[in-house]
Scaffold this active site. Structure first.
Site, PDB file in Angstrom:
ATOM      1  N   ARG A  71       0.191  -1.025  -0.077  1.00  0.00           N
ATOM      2  CA  ARG A  71       0.075   0.329   0.349  1.00  0.00           C
ATOM      3  C   ARG A  71       1.172   1.433  -0.257  1.00  0.00           C
ATOM      4  NH1 ARG A  71      -5.026  -1.665   1.972  1.00  0.00           N
ATOM      5  NH2 ARG A  71      -5.596  -3.698   0.909  1.00  0.00           N
ATOM      6  N   GLU A  99       0.134   4.420   0.883  1.00  0.00           N
ATOM      7  CA  GLU A  99       0.407   5.221   1.423  1.00  0.00           C
ATOM      8  C   GLU A  99       1.225   6.197   3.036  1.00  0.00           C
ATOM      9  OE1 GLU A  99      -2.857   2.526   3.598  1.00  0.00           O
ATOM     10  OE2 GLU A  99      -4.274   3.038   2.025  1.00  0.00           O
ATOM     11  N   ARG A 133       0.855   1.734  13.687  1.00  0.00           N
ATOM     12  CA  ARG A 133       0.442   0.168  13.188  1.00  0.00           C
ATOM     13  C   ARG A 133      -0.253  -0.257  11.810  1.00  0.00           C
ATOM     14  NH1 ARG A 133      -6.039   1.707  14.408  1.00  0.00           N
ATOM     15  NH2 ARG A 133      -5.782   3.470  13.552  1.00  0.00           N
ATOM     16  N   HIS A 134       0.589   1.367  10.987  1.00  0.00           N
ATOM     17  CA  HIS A 134       1.066   0.874  10.084  1.00  0.00           C
ATOM     18  C   HIS A 134       2.461   0.927   8.777  1.00  0.00           C
ATOM     19  CE1 HIS A 134      -2.404   3.195   9.735  1.00  0.00           C
ATOM     20  NE2 HIS A 134      -3.055   2.630   9.178  1.00  0.00           N
ATOM     21  N   GLU A 193      -8.424  -2.006  14.005  1.00  0.00           N
ATOM     22  CA  GLU A 193      -9.274  -3.096  13.378  1.00  0.00           C
ATOM     23  C   GLU A 193      -7.766  -3.913  12.699  1.00  0.00           C
ATOM     24  OE1 GLU A 193      -9.613  -3.563   8.491  1.00  0.00           O
ATOM     25  OE2 GLU A 193      -9.963  -1.232   9.278  1.00  0.00           O
ATOM     26  N   SER A 222     -11.082  -6.924   7.219  1.00  0.00           N
ATOM     27  CA  SER A 222     -12.278  -7.002   6.572  1.00  0.00           C
ATOM     28  C   SER A 222     -12.500  -8.373   5.537  1.00  0.00           C
ATOM     29  CB  SER A 222     -11.779  -5.540   5.672  1.00  0.00           C
ATOM     30  OG  SER A 222     -11.647  -4.067   7.229  1.00  0.00           O
ATOM     31  N   ARG A 227      -0.705  -7.240  12.640  1.00  0.00           N
ATOM     32  CA  ARG A 227      -1.630  -6.620  13.410  1.00  0.00           C
ATOM     33  C   ARG A 227      -1.719  -8.274  14.339  1.00  0.00           C
ATOM     34  NH1 ARG A 227      -5.406  -1.905  11.566  1.00  0.00           N
ATOM     35  NH2 ARG A 227      -3.364  -0.645  10.450  1.00  0.00           N
TER      36      ARG A 227
END
Length: 443
Positions: free
Chosen positions: A219, A221, A227-228, A366, A369, A417
């Site tokens: 990703r 981002e 946490r990323h 989270e 998903s 995670r």
């Protein structure tokens, strides 16, 4: 030089009661040398633990004693000697050596301390990850991570899932958006894949019925949080003839099984980390998106309206609320607005503004998903267009829906995670061997 000459046992595999006075060889790193004059102790460390080598001046060949005293910390040695029970020594034994072979001498000073007596900041540890892995706590984390992935494979395989591998170099975005890493693929542009989503859905059309994959996702981002990461390990499943409740049940049972296996098989590692692990109770609590908004707004720290995504603060508020109500850290948020979920999430037939989707949460963040997927090709094409995407770019994917696609659902859960929340680790980089974020590309 044969392995049997260098090592017959890991340090933890020597039973002092059964192996007293027997000859063994152990090999590893010099963890510590304590020279007390009349007696010298060398602590050798391998992947499984530590072993003590004891040399008494009056009983030891002077040349062997000099070798032991001259050993540099973190050098690689092989030691052959006799096992002697000793309650005060690591693992309840010591080895009286007859031979110490220096295999590779370490430079000095070391880039960081491995004994745990002097701590190092995270950047120092990551810059010298090879050295950081020699610390007991770090080894414990990655031993537990291994057990997590082993348990995932065992659980899903026993539940009829086939392990697959899908491409990580793709021609188009998985879910739309701009969070893609472009790469040069010969004479054209390609991207690192955000998710195996489109490919695992195509496998449902192929009749594989239940598949899973463990692999990297990318990703682009510009996060800079604890946490990323920009490269992560994802655990994904897809299952045919299932709705979202079916795959939620698979997910919660898998998470509980993973915890059970870690508790059963990693007691030594959990003790090293000071973690007392409780297996989550199933089924996990399910709250709707509407209920989640009500919980957040009732606490007054934020004001959310329908269609808003949940902030970090919101997730903590809901997680703490659920924990207070149930004593459990894991729960589901279900029935999200269709427009905030990817194009492949299936809307309810009688309420198209709501999708058959879910997030599985830990009280701190989270984790996963998922959704029941749209399996009707026309509806799927319309959803792609409604998100401002060009269906022609997804032709390879849409073709699989035109020739018999069963109803299906699935999810993806972040391995990093999952381990992070399981162990109560503050920074996700602590559970990834060589993390990749916007600042770190080496080692």
């Amino acid at each position: 030089m044969l392995l049997k000459d260098l090592r017959t046992h890991y340090t933890s595999k020597i039973d002092p009661a059964e192996m007293a006075d027997k000859k063994v060889s152990i090999a590893g790193w010099v963890h510590e040398v304590r020279d007390l004059g009349g007696i010298c102790f060398v602590v050798l460390r391998d992947r499984e633990g530590r072993g003590q080598i004891t040399l008494v001046k009056k009983k030891t060949d002077p040349e062997l004693l000099d070798t032991a005293r001259g050993l540099m910390r973190e050098s690689i040695v092989s030691v052959t000697g006799t096992v002697k029970p000793e309650a005060k020594a690591p693992n309840g034994y010591e080895i009286i050596p007859e031979k110490i072979t220096l295999l590779n001498e370490a430079d000095s000073p070391l880039p960081m301390d491995t004994t745990g007596k002097v701590d190092a900041d995270l950047d120092t540890r990551l810059d010298s990850r090879f050295m950081d892995l020699r610390r007991e706590r770090t080894t414990a984390v990655f031993t537990i991570r291994h057990e997590v992935l082993k348990a995932v494979r065992d659980f899903l395989s026993a539940d009829g899932f086939l392990e697959t591998s899908t491409p990580k170099v793709v021609a188009t975005a998985t879910e739309g958006g701009t969070s893609l890493f472009p790469i040069t693929y010969f004479d054209r542009e390609a991207f690192l894949n955000q998710s195996p989503q489109l490919f695992k859905q195509m496998l449902m059309s192929g009749g594989l019925d239940r598949v899973f994959e463990i692999g990297p996702i990318f990703r682009a981002e510009e996060h800079d949080t604890r946490r990323h990461l920009n490269e992560a390990t994802s655990i994904d499943i897809e299952a045919s003839f299932c709705d979202h409740f079916d795959v939620m049940e698979i997910l919660e049972n898998m998470v509980a099984y993973v915890y059970e296996q870690v508790v059963s098989n990693c007691s030594k590692q959990l003790e090293a980390l000071g973690v007392e692990l409780n297996v989550p109770q199933t089924p996990f609590m399910k709250i709707t998106y509407d209920e989640a908004l009500t919980i957040v707004n009732s606490y007054g720290e934020e004001s959310l309206k329908w269609g808003d995504d949940l902030s970090t603060l919101s997730e903590h508020t809901i997680g703490n609320h659920v924990f207070t109500e149930t004593g459990q850290s894991h729960y589901f948020i279900i029935d999200w607005p269709t427009e905030v979920k990817p194009f492949y999430a299936k809307p309810y037939e009688d309420k198209p503004e709501i999708s058959k989707s879910f997030d599985m949460m830990h009280r701190t963040m989270e984790l996963s998903s998922g959704a029941q997927r749209i399996h009707d090709p026309q509806q799927l094409r319309e959803r792609i267009e409604s998100q401002g995407l060009n269906p022609e770019g997804f032709d390879f994917y849409l073709r699989a829906f035109r020739y018999g696609m069963p109803p299906h659902g699935g999810w993806g859960i972040g391995c990093d995670r999952l381990v992070m929340t399981m162990l109560g680790v503050e920074n996700i980089r602590d559970v990834v061997l060589f993390p990749r974020d916007r600042r770190r590309l080496s080692p």
